[in-house]
Design an enzyme around this catalytic site. Structure first.
Site, PDB file in Angstrom:
ATOM      1  N   GLU A  94       0.866  -1.170   0.000  1.00 42.01           N
ATOM      2  CA  GLU A  94       0.000   0.000   0.000  1.00 42.01           C
ATOM      3  C   GLU A  94       0.906   1.224   0.000  1.00 42.01           C
ATOM      4  O   GLU A  94       1.638   1.443   0.958  1.00 42.01           O
ATOM      5  CB  GLU A  94      -0.851  -0.060   1.262  1.00 42.01           C
TER       6      GLU A  94
ATOM      7  N   GLN B 149      -2.701  16.325  -6.209  1.00 43.60           N
ATOM      8  CA  GLN B 149      -1.999  16.241  -7.489  1.00 43.60           C
ATOM      9  C   GLN B 149      -0.865  15.234  -7.361  1.00 43.60           C
ATOM     10  O   GLN B 149      -0.118  15.247  -6.390  1.00 43.60           O
ATOM     11  CB  GLN B 149      -1.438  17.622  -7.859  1.00 43.60           C
ATOM     12  N   ASP B 150      -0.742  14.351  -8.356  1.00 48.43           N
ATOM     13  CA  ASP B 150       0.373  13.417  -8.438  1.00 48.43           C
ATOM     14  C   ASP B 150       1.226  13.794  -9.640  1.00 48.43           C
ATOM     15  O   ASP B 150       0.698  14.118 -10.712  1.00 48.43           O
ATOM     16  CB  ASP B 150      -0.110  11.977  -8.628  1.00 48.43           C
TER      17      ASP B 150
ATOM     18  N   ARG C 276      17.335  17.914  -9.881  1.00 46.79           N
ATOM     19  CA  ARG C 276      16.133  18.751  -9.956  1.00 46.79           C
ATOM     20  C   ARG C 276      15.956  19.414  -8.586  1.00 46.79           C
ATOM     21  O   ARG C 276      15.728  18.744  -7.601  1.00 46.79           O
ATOM     22  CB  ARG C 276      14.910  17.915 -10.322  1.00 46.79           C
TER      23      ARG C 276
ATOM     24  N   HIS D 186      13.489  23.184  -5.062  1.00 45.73           N
ATOM     25  CA  HIS D 186      12.263  23.897  -5.416  1.00 45.73           C
ATOM     26  C   HIS D 186      11.281  23.953  -4.257  1.00 45.73           C
ATOM     27  O   HIS D 186      11.307  23.103  -3.373  1.00 45.73           O
ATOM     28  CB  HIS D 186      11.539  23.175  -6.562  1.00 45.73           C
TER      29      HIS D 186
ATOM     30  N   LYS E  37       4.774  17.267   0.233  1.00 48.27           N
ATOM     31  CA  LYS E  37       4.958  16.236  -0.786  1.00 48.27           C
ATOM     32  C   LYS E  37       5.260  14.896  -0.134  1.00 48.27           C
ATOM     33  O   LYS E  37       5.962  14.841   0.882  1.00 48.27           O
ATOM     34  CB  LYS E  37       6.135  16.592  -1.702  1.00 48.27           C
TER      35      LYS E  37
ATOM     36  N   HIS F 128      12.833  21.433  -1.787  1.00 50.16           N
ATOM     37  CA  HIS F 128      12.991  20.005  -2.066  1.00 50.16           C
ATOM     38  C   HIS F 128      13.708  19.810  -3.395  1.00 50.16           C
ATOM     39  O   HIS F 128      13.503  20.575  -4.340  1.00 50.16           O
ATOM     40  CB  HIS F 128      11.608  19.335  -2.123  1.00 50.16           C
TER      41      HIS F 128
ATOM     42  N   TYR G  97       5.647  11.752  -7.026  1.00 54.01           N
ATOM     43  CA  TYR G  97       5.321  12.485  -5.816  1.00 54.01           C
ATOM     44  C   TYR G  97       3.888  12.988  -5.815  1.00 54.01           C
ATOM     45  O   TYR G  97       3.338  13.347  -6.838  1.00 54.01           O
ATOM     46  CB  TYR G  97       6.302  13.610  -5.516  1.00 54.01           C
TER      47      TYR G  97
ATOM     48  N   LYS H  38      16.968  26.988 -15.473  1.00 57.69           N
ATOM     49  CA  LYS H  38      16.248  27.585 -14.346  1.00 57.69           C
ATOM     50  C   LYS H  38      16.910  27.211 -13.021  1.00 57.69           C
ATOM     51  O   LYS H  38      17.114  28.073 -12.160  1.00 57.69           O
ATOM     52  CB  LYS H  38      14.785  27.119 -14.369  1.00 57.69           C
ATOM     53  N   ASP H  39      17.259  25.939 -12.860  1.00 54.12           N
ATOM     54  CA  ASP H  39      17.876  25.499 -11.607  1.00 54.12           C
ATOM     55  C   ASP H  39      19.282  26.057 -11.426  1.00 54.12           C
ATOM     56  O   ASP H  39      19.723  26.287 -10.305  1.00 54.12           O
ATOM     57  CB  ASP H  39      17.892  23.976 -11.509  1.00 54.12           C
TER      58      ASP H  39
END
Length: 183
Positions: free
Chosen positions: A28, A47-48, A59, A62, A72, A119, A132, A169-170
């Protein structure tokens, strides 16, 4: 399911109970009632998201701010990542501290990152699929972040810095100090 609170308040490493036999396995991945019982935190995921990345992709770091701040619950479906969060809650005893957790398809661990944290993750194996759940919808105007290589945070990403693959961007995210001074 086991929920282990980390040194960062409200951050949990979740270890599911896995049932394996000759056919494969079952577990589960989320149960709202059990999550509340084990963590004392009530979340309503709306939202997934899922990404697939090559080894070395980083990444982050953020976050969403204001009304769109997100908690998250993250996990790896295939491959492996080093998952990192940074406490940005100015009233927290662990403000400015970070935590790293290795999440793999094999260990099936999950990591709960509460609102108020930056994160990010670096991919440790090719073709890694990262998933996530978020408790708030994405809002482009609420995007924020901190530089992955900030000297104050001194995060060990476990891969040579010159091998990391980042978005433009990162690469342009502000330092921890610049972010903190502005918020």
């Amino acid at each position: 399911m086991i929920a282990k609170e980390t040194h960062l308040k409200d951050c949990f490493v979740i270890e599911p109970t896995v049932f394996e036999d000759a056919r494969g396995y079952f577990f589960e991945s989320f149960n709202k009632a059990k999550f509340l019982e084990l963590t004392g935190l009530e979340v309503d995921f709306v939202q997934d998201n899922q990404s697939k990345s090559s080894k070395g992709v980083l990444r982050g770091l953020h976050l969403q701010t204001g009304d769109f701040a997100q908690a998250k619950l993250v996990r790896v479906i295939e491959g492996a990542v080093l998952d990192v969060c940074v406490d940005l809650r100015k009233d927290s005893d662990t403000y400015g501290q970070h935590l790293s957790v290795v999440l793999t398809a094999a260990n099936k661990k999950q990591f709960f990152v509460p609102k108020g944290f930056a994160h990010g993750f670096v991919v440790l194996e090719d073709d890694t699929i990262f998933s996530y759940k978020c408790d708030e919808y994405y809002n482009k105007n609420s995007e924020a972040g901190i530089a992955y290589n900030d000297s104050t945070l001194n995060i060990d990403w476990q891969l040579p810095m010159e091998t990391l693959i980042l978005s433009e961007k990162d690469q342009a995210l502000p330092s921890f100090k610049t972010y903190s001074d502005g918020n």
